[in-house]
Design an enzyme around this catalytic site. Sequence first.
Site, PDB file in Angstrom:
ATOM      1  N   LYS A 187      46.400  42.297  61.725  1.00 32.16           N
ATOM      2  CA  LYS A 187      45.629  41.102  62.054  1.00 32.16           C
ATOM      3  C   LYS A 187      46.089  39.957  61.166  1.00 32.16           C
ATOM      4  O   LYS A 187      46.350  40.135  59.977  1.00 32.16           O
ATOM      5  CB  LYS A 187      44.132  41.343  61.823  1.00 32.16           C
ATOM      6  CG  LYS A 187      43.531  42.520  62.578  1.00 32.16           C
ATOM      7  CD  LYS A 187      42.033  42.622  62.299  1.00 32.16           C
ATOM      8  CE  LYS A 187      41.410  43.823  62.997  1.00 32.16           C
ATOM      9  NZ  LYS A 187      41.688  45.078  62.282  1.00 32.16           N
ATOM     10  N   ASP A 229      49.129  48.233  59.241  1.00 33.75           N
ATOM     11  CA  ASP A 229      48.636  46.869  59.138  1.00 33.75           C
ATOM     12  C   ASP A 229      49.736  45.903  58.747  1.00 33.75           C
ATOM     13  O   ASP A 229      50.837  46.298  58.337  1.00 33.75           O
ATOM     14  CB  ASP A 229      47.512  46.797  58.106  1.00 33.75           C
ATOM     15  CG  ASP A 229      46.174  47.275  58.664  1.00 33.75           C
ATOM     16  OD1 ASP A 229      46.053  47.392  59.890  1.00 33.75           O
ATOM     17  OD2 ASP A 229      45.257  47.530  57.855  1.00 33.75           O
ATOM     18  N   MET A 282      42.078  37.494  49.767  1.00 37.25           N
ATOM     19  CA  MET A 282      42.020  36.694  51.003  1.00 37.25           C
ATOM     20  C   MET A 282      41.259  35.386  50.780  1.00 37.25           C
ATOM     21  O   MET A 282      40.517  34.935  51.638  1.00 37.25           O
ATOM     22  CB  MET A 282      41.356  37.505  52.121  1.00 37.25           C
ATOM     23  CG  MET A 282      42.061  38.800  52.439  1.00 37.25           C
ATOM     24  SD  MET A 282      41.130  39.876  53.576  1.00 37.25           S
ATOM     25  CE  MET A 282      39.803  40.460  52.497  1.00 37.25           C
TER      26      MET A 282
END
Length: 406
Positions: A203, A181, A318
């Site tokens: 991502k 990732d 996040m």
Amino acid sequence: MGRADPDSDGPDRTEPTRVQAVGLKRAWSGMSQTHTPGLATSRCSSSCPFGATRDPLRGRRTIVIRGHNQTSSSPFTEKHSIDRYQRDSWLYQHPSLQNHTFCGANDSNSIRDDDIALQLPELKNLLEVLKERRRRRGGGGDGEVRGPGNVFLVGTGPGDPELLTLKALRVIESADLLLYDRLVSNDVLSLVGDDARLLYVGKTAGYHSRTQEEIHELLLSFAEVGANVVRLKGGDPLVFGRGGEEMDFLQQQGIQVKVIPGITAASGIAAELGIPLTHRGIANSVRFLTGHSRKGGTDPLFVAENAADPDSTLVVYMGLSTLPSLAQKLMQHGLSPNTPAAAIERGTTPQQRMVFAELKDLVDEVASLELVSPTLIVIGKVVALSPFWPHSSNEVNQLMESELSC
């Protein structure tokens, strides 16, 4: 993810309480500084870039800590970065690509589709190589082959490679293929064995190099041919890492999945800054929240009412883009505007930057420093126990005494 909007309406700054810090270790004015990784050895003074300075506009100290790696590039894999393509260069060496011209489209979907098409020949070739190796090891003549390989979901921690577990290191070094990732640090990726293959599946906001379904199929395809497949994730794979979804999918297909936990960002970063997530008489619980909802949007924090608990520590992953909404909601639901809080960008890496402020000022301070993703947010009275908290030690002691006397 994304950065806090500098144009958003922030709270009033009538009594600012700011700390802006870059680096990993404390540096106080007039205090001797011993050498540690990420900081130069220095004795601080009013003119030194390490140490405390007074903000004439605010009347409070602003502590600025600068490491010698402050201006270096991201410690993580950013989309379309040179590091990523160098690391994954094996994917683009198939003879059929010698005369290929990259589409150069501005559309993210077109770039993604073209990138996948470029990778496909070598991915198929690797599958055939692993399938043949599996056949040879299975005894050959009667066609009997070994069962499927294993998939390891490995947490790599918040960024500092020294926080990696010994078990994770052993698995990383023995892998055939590693799907990694964005928030697996470059330092961790440098530990991968020479014969292993790396494949980026990260991502970012507005660009997913692979969809979650495509990641599932890649894991399954390589496990079915007997490969040791490692799925590398930042932090812990089962804390906001979608590791549970990957584990469930593979187990339904008969693939054995082994999870190797990592130090989640909340624990690793809080420890780095001297913030106890729980503390007797101050915080009797800790809650992890994601700043993103499953359907996206800028206001997914429907749990803010229950999260506004003065006796709990709130850690938001996040949550940079939704911080203005979260802070406002928490205060609306009764959390004191003076609650200590911190926002930490790229925690535990040499590029770490951080802001300490009361909740009412946090949004403005984050926007002022222009923090970027990944940024972890910690809200709660325990933040005042950090040596980076800008208030005087007397104020912190009064907080401790008032809470312990209750």
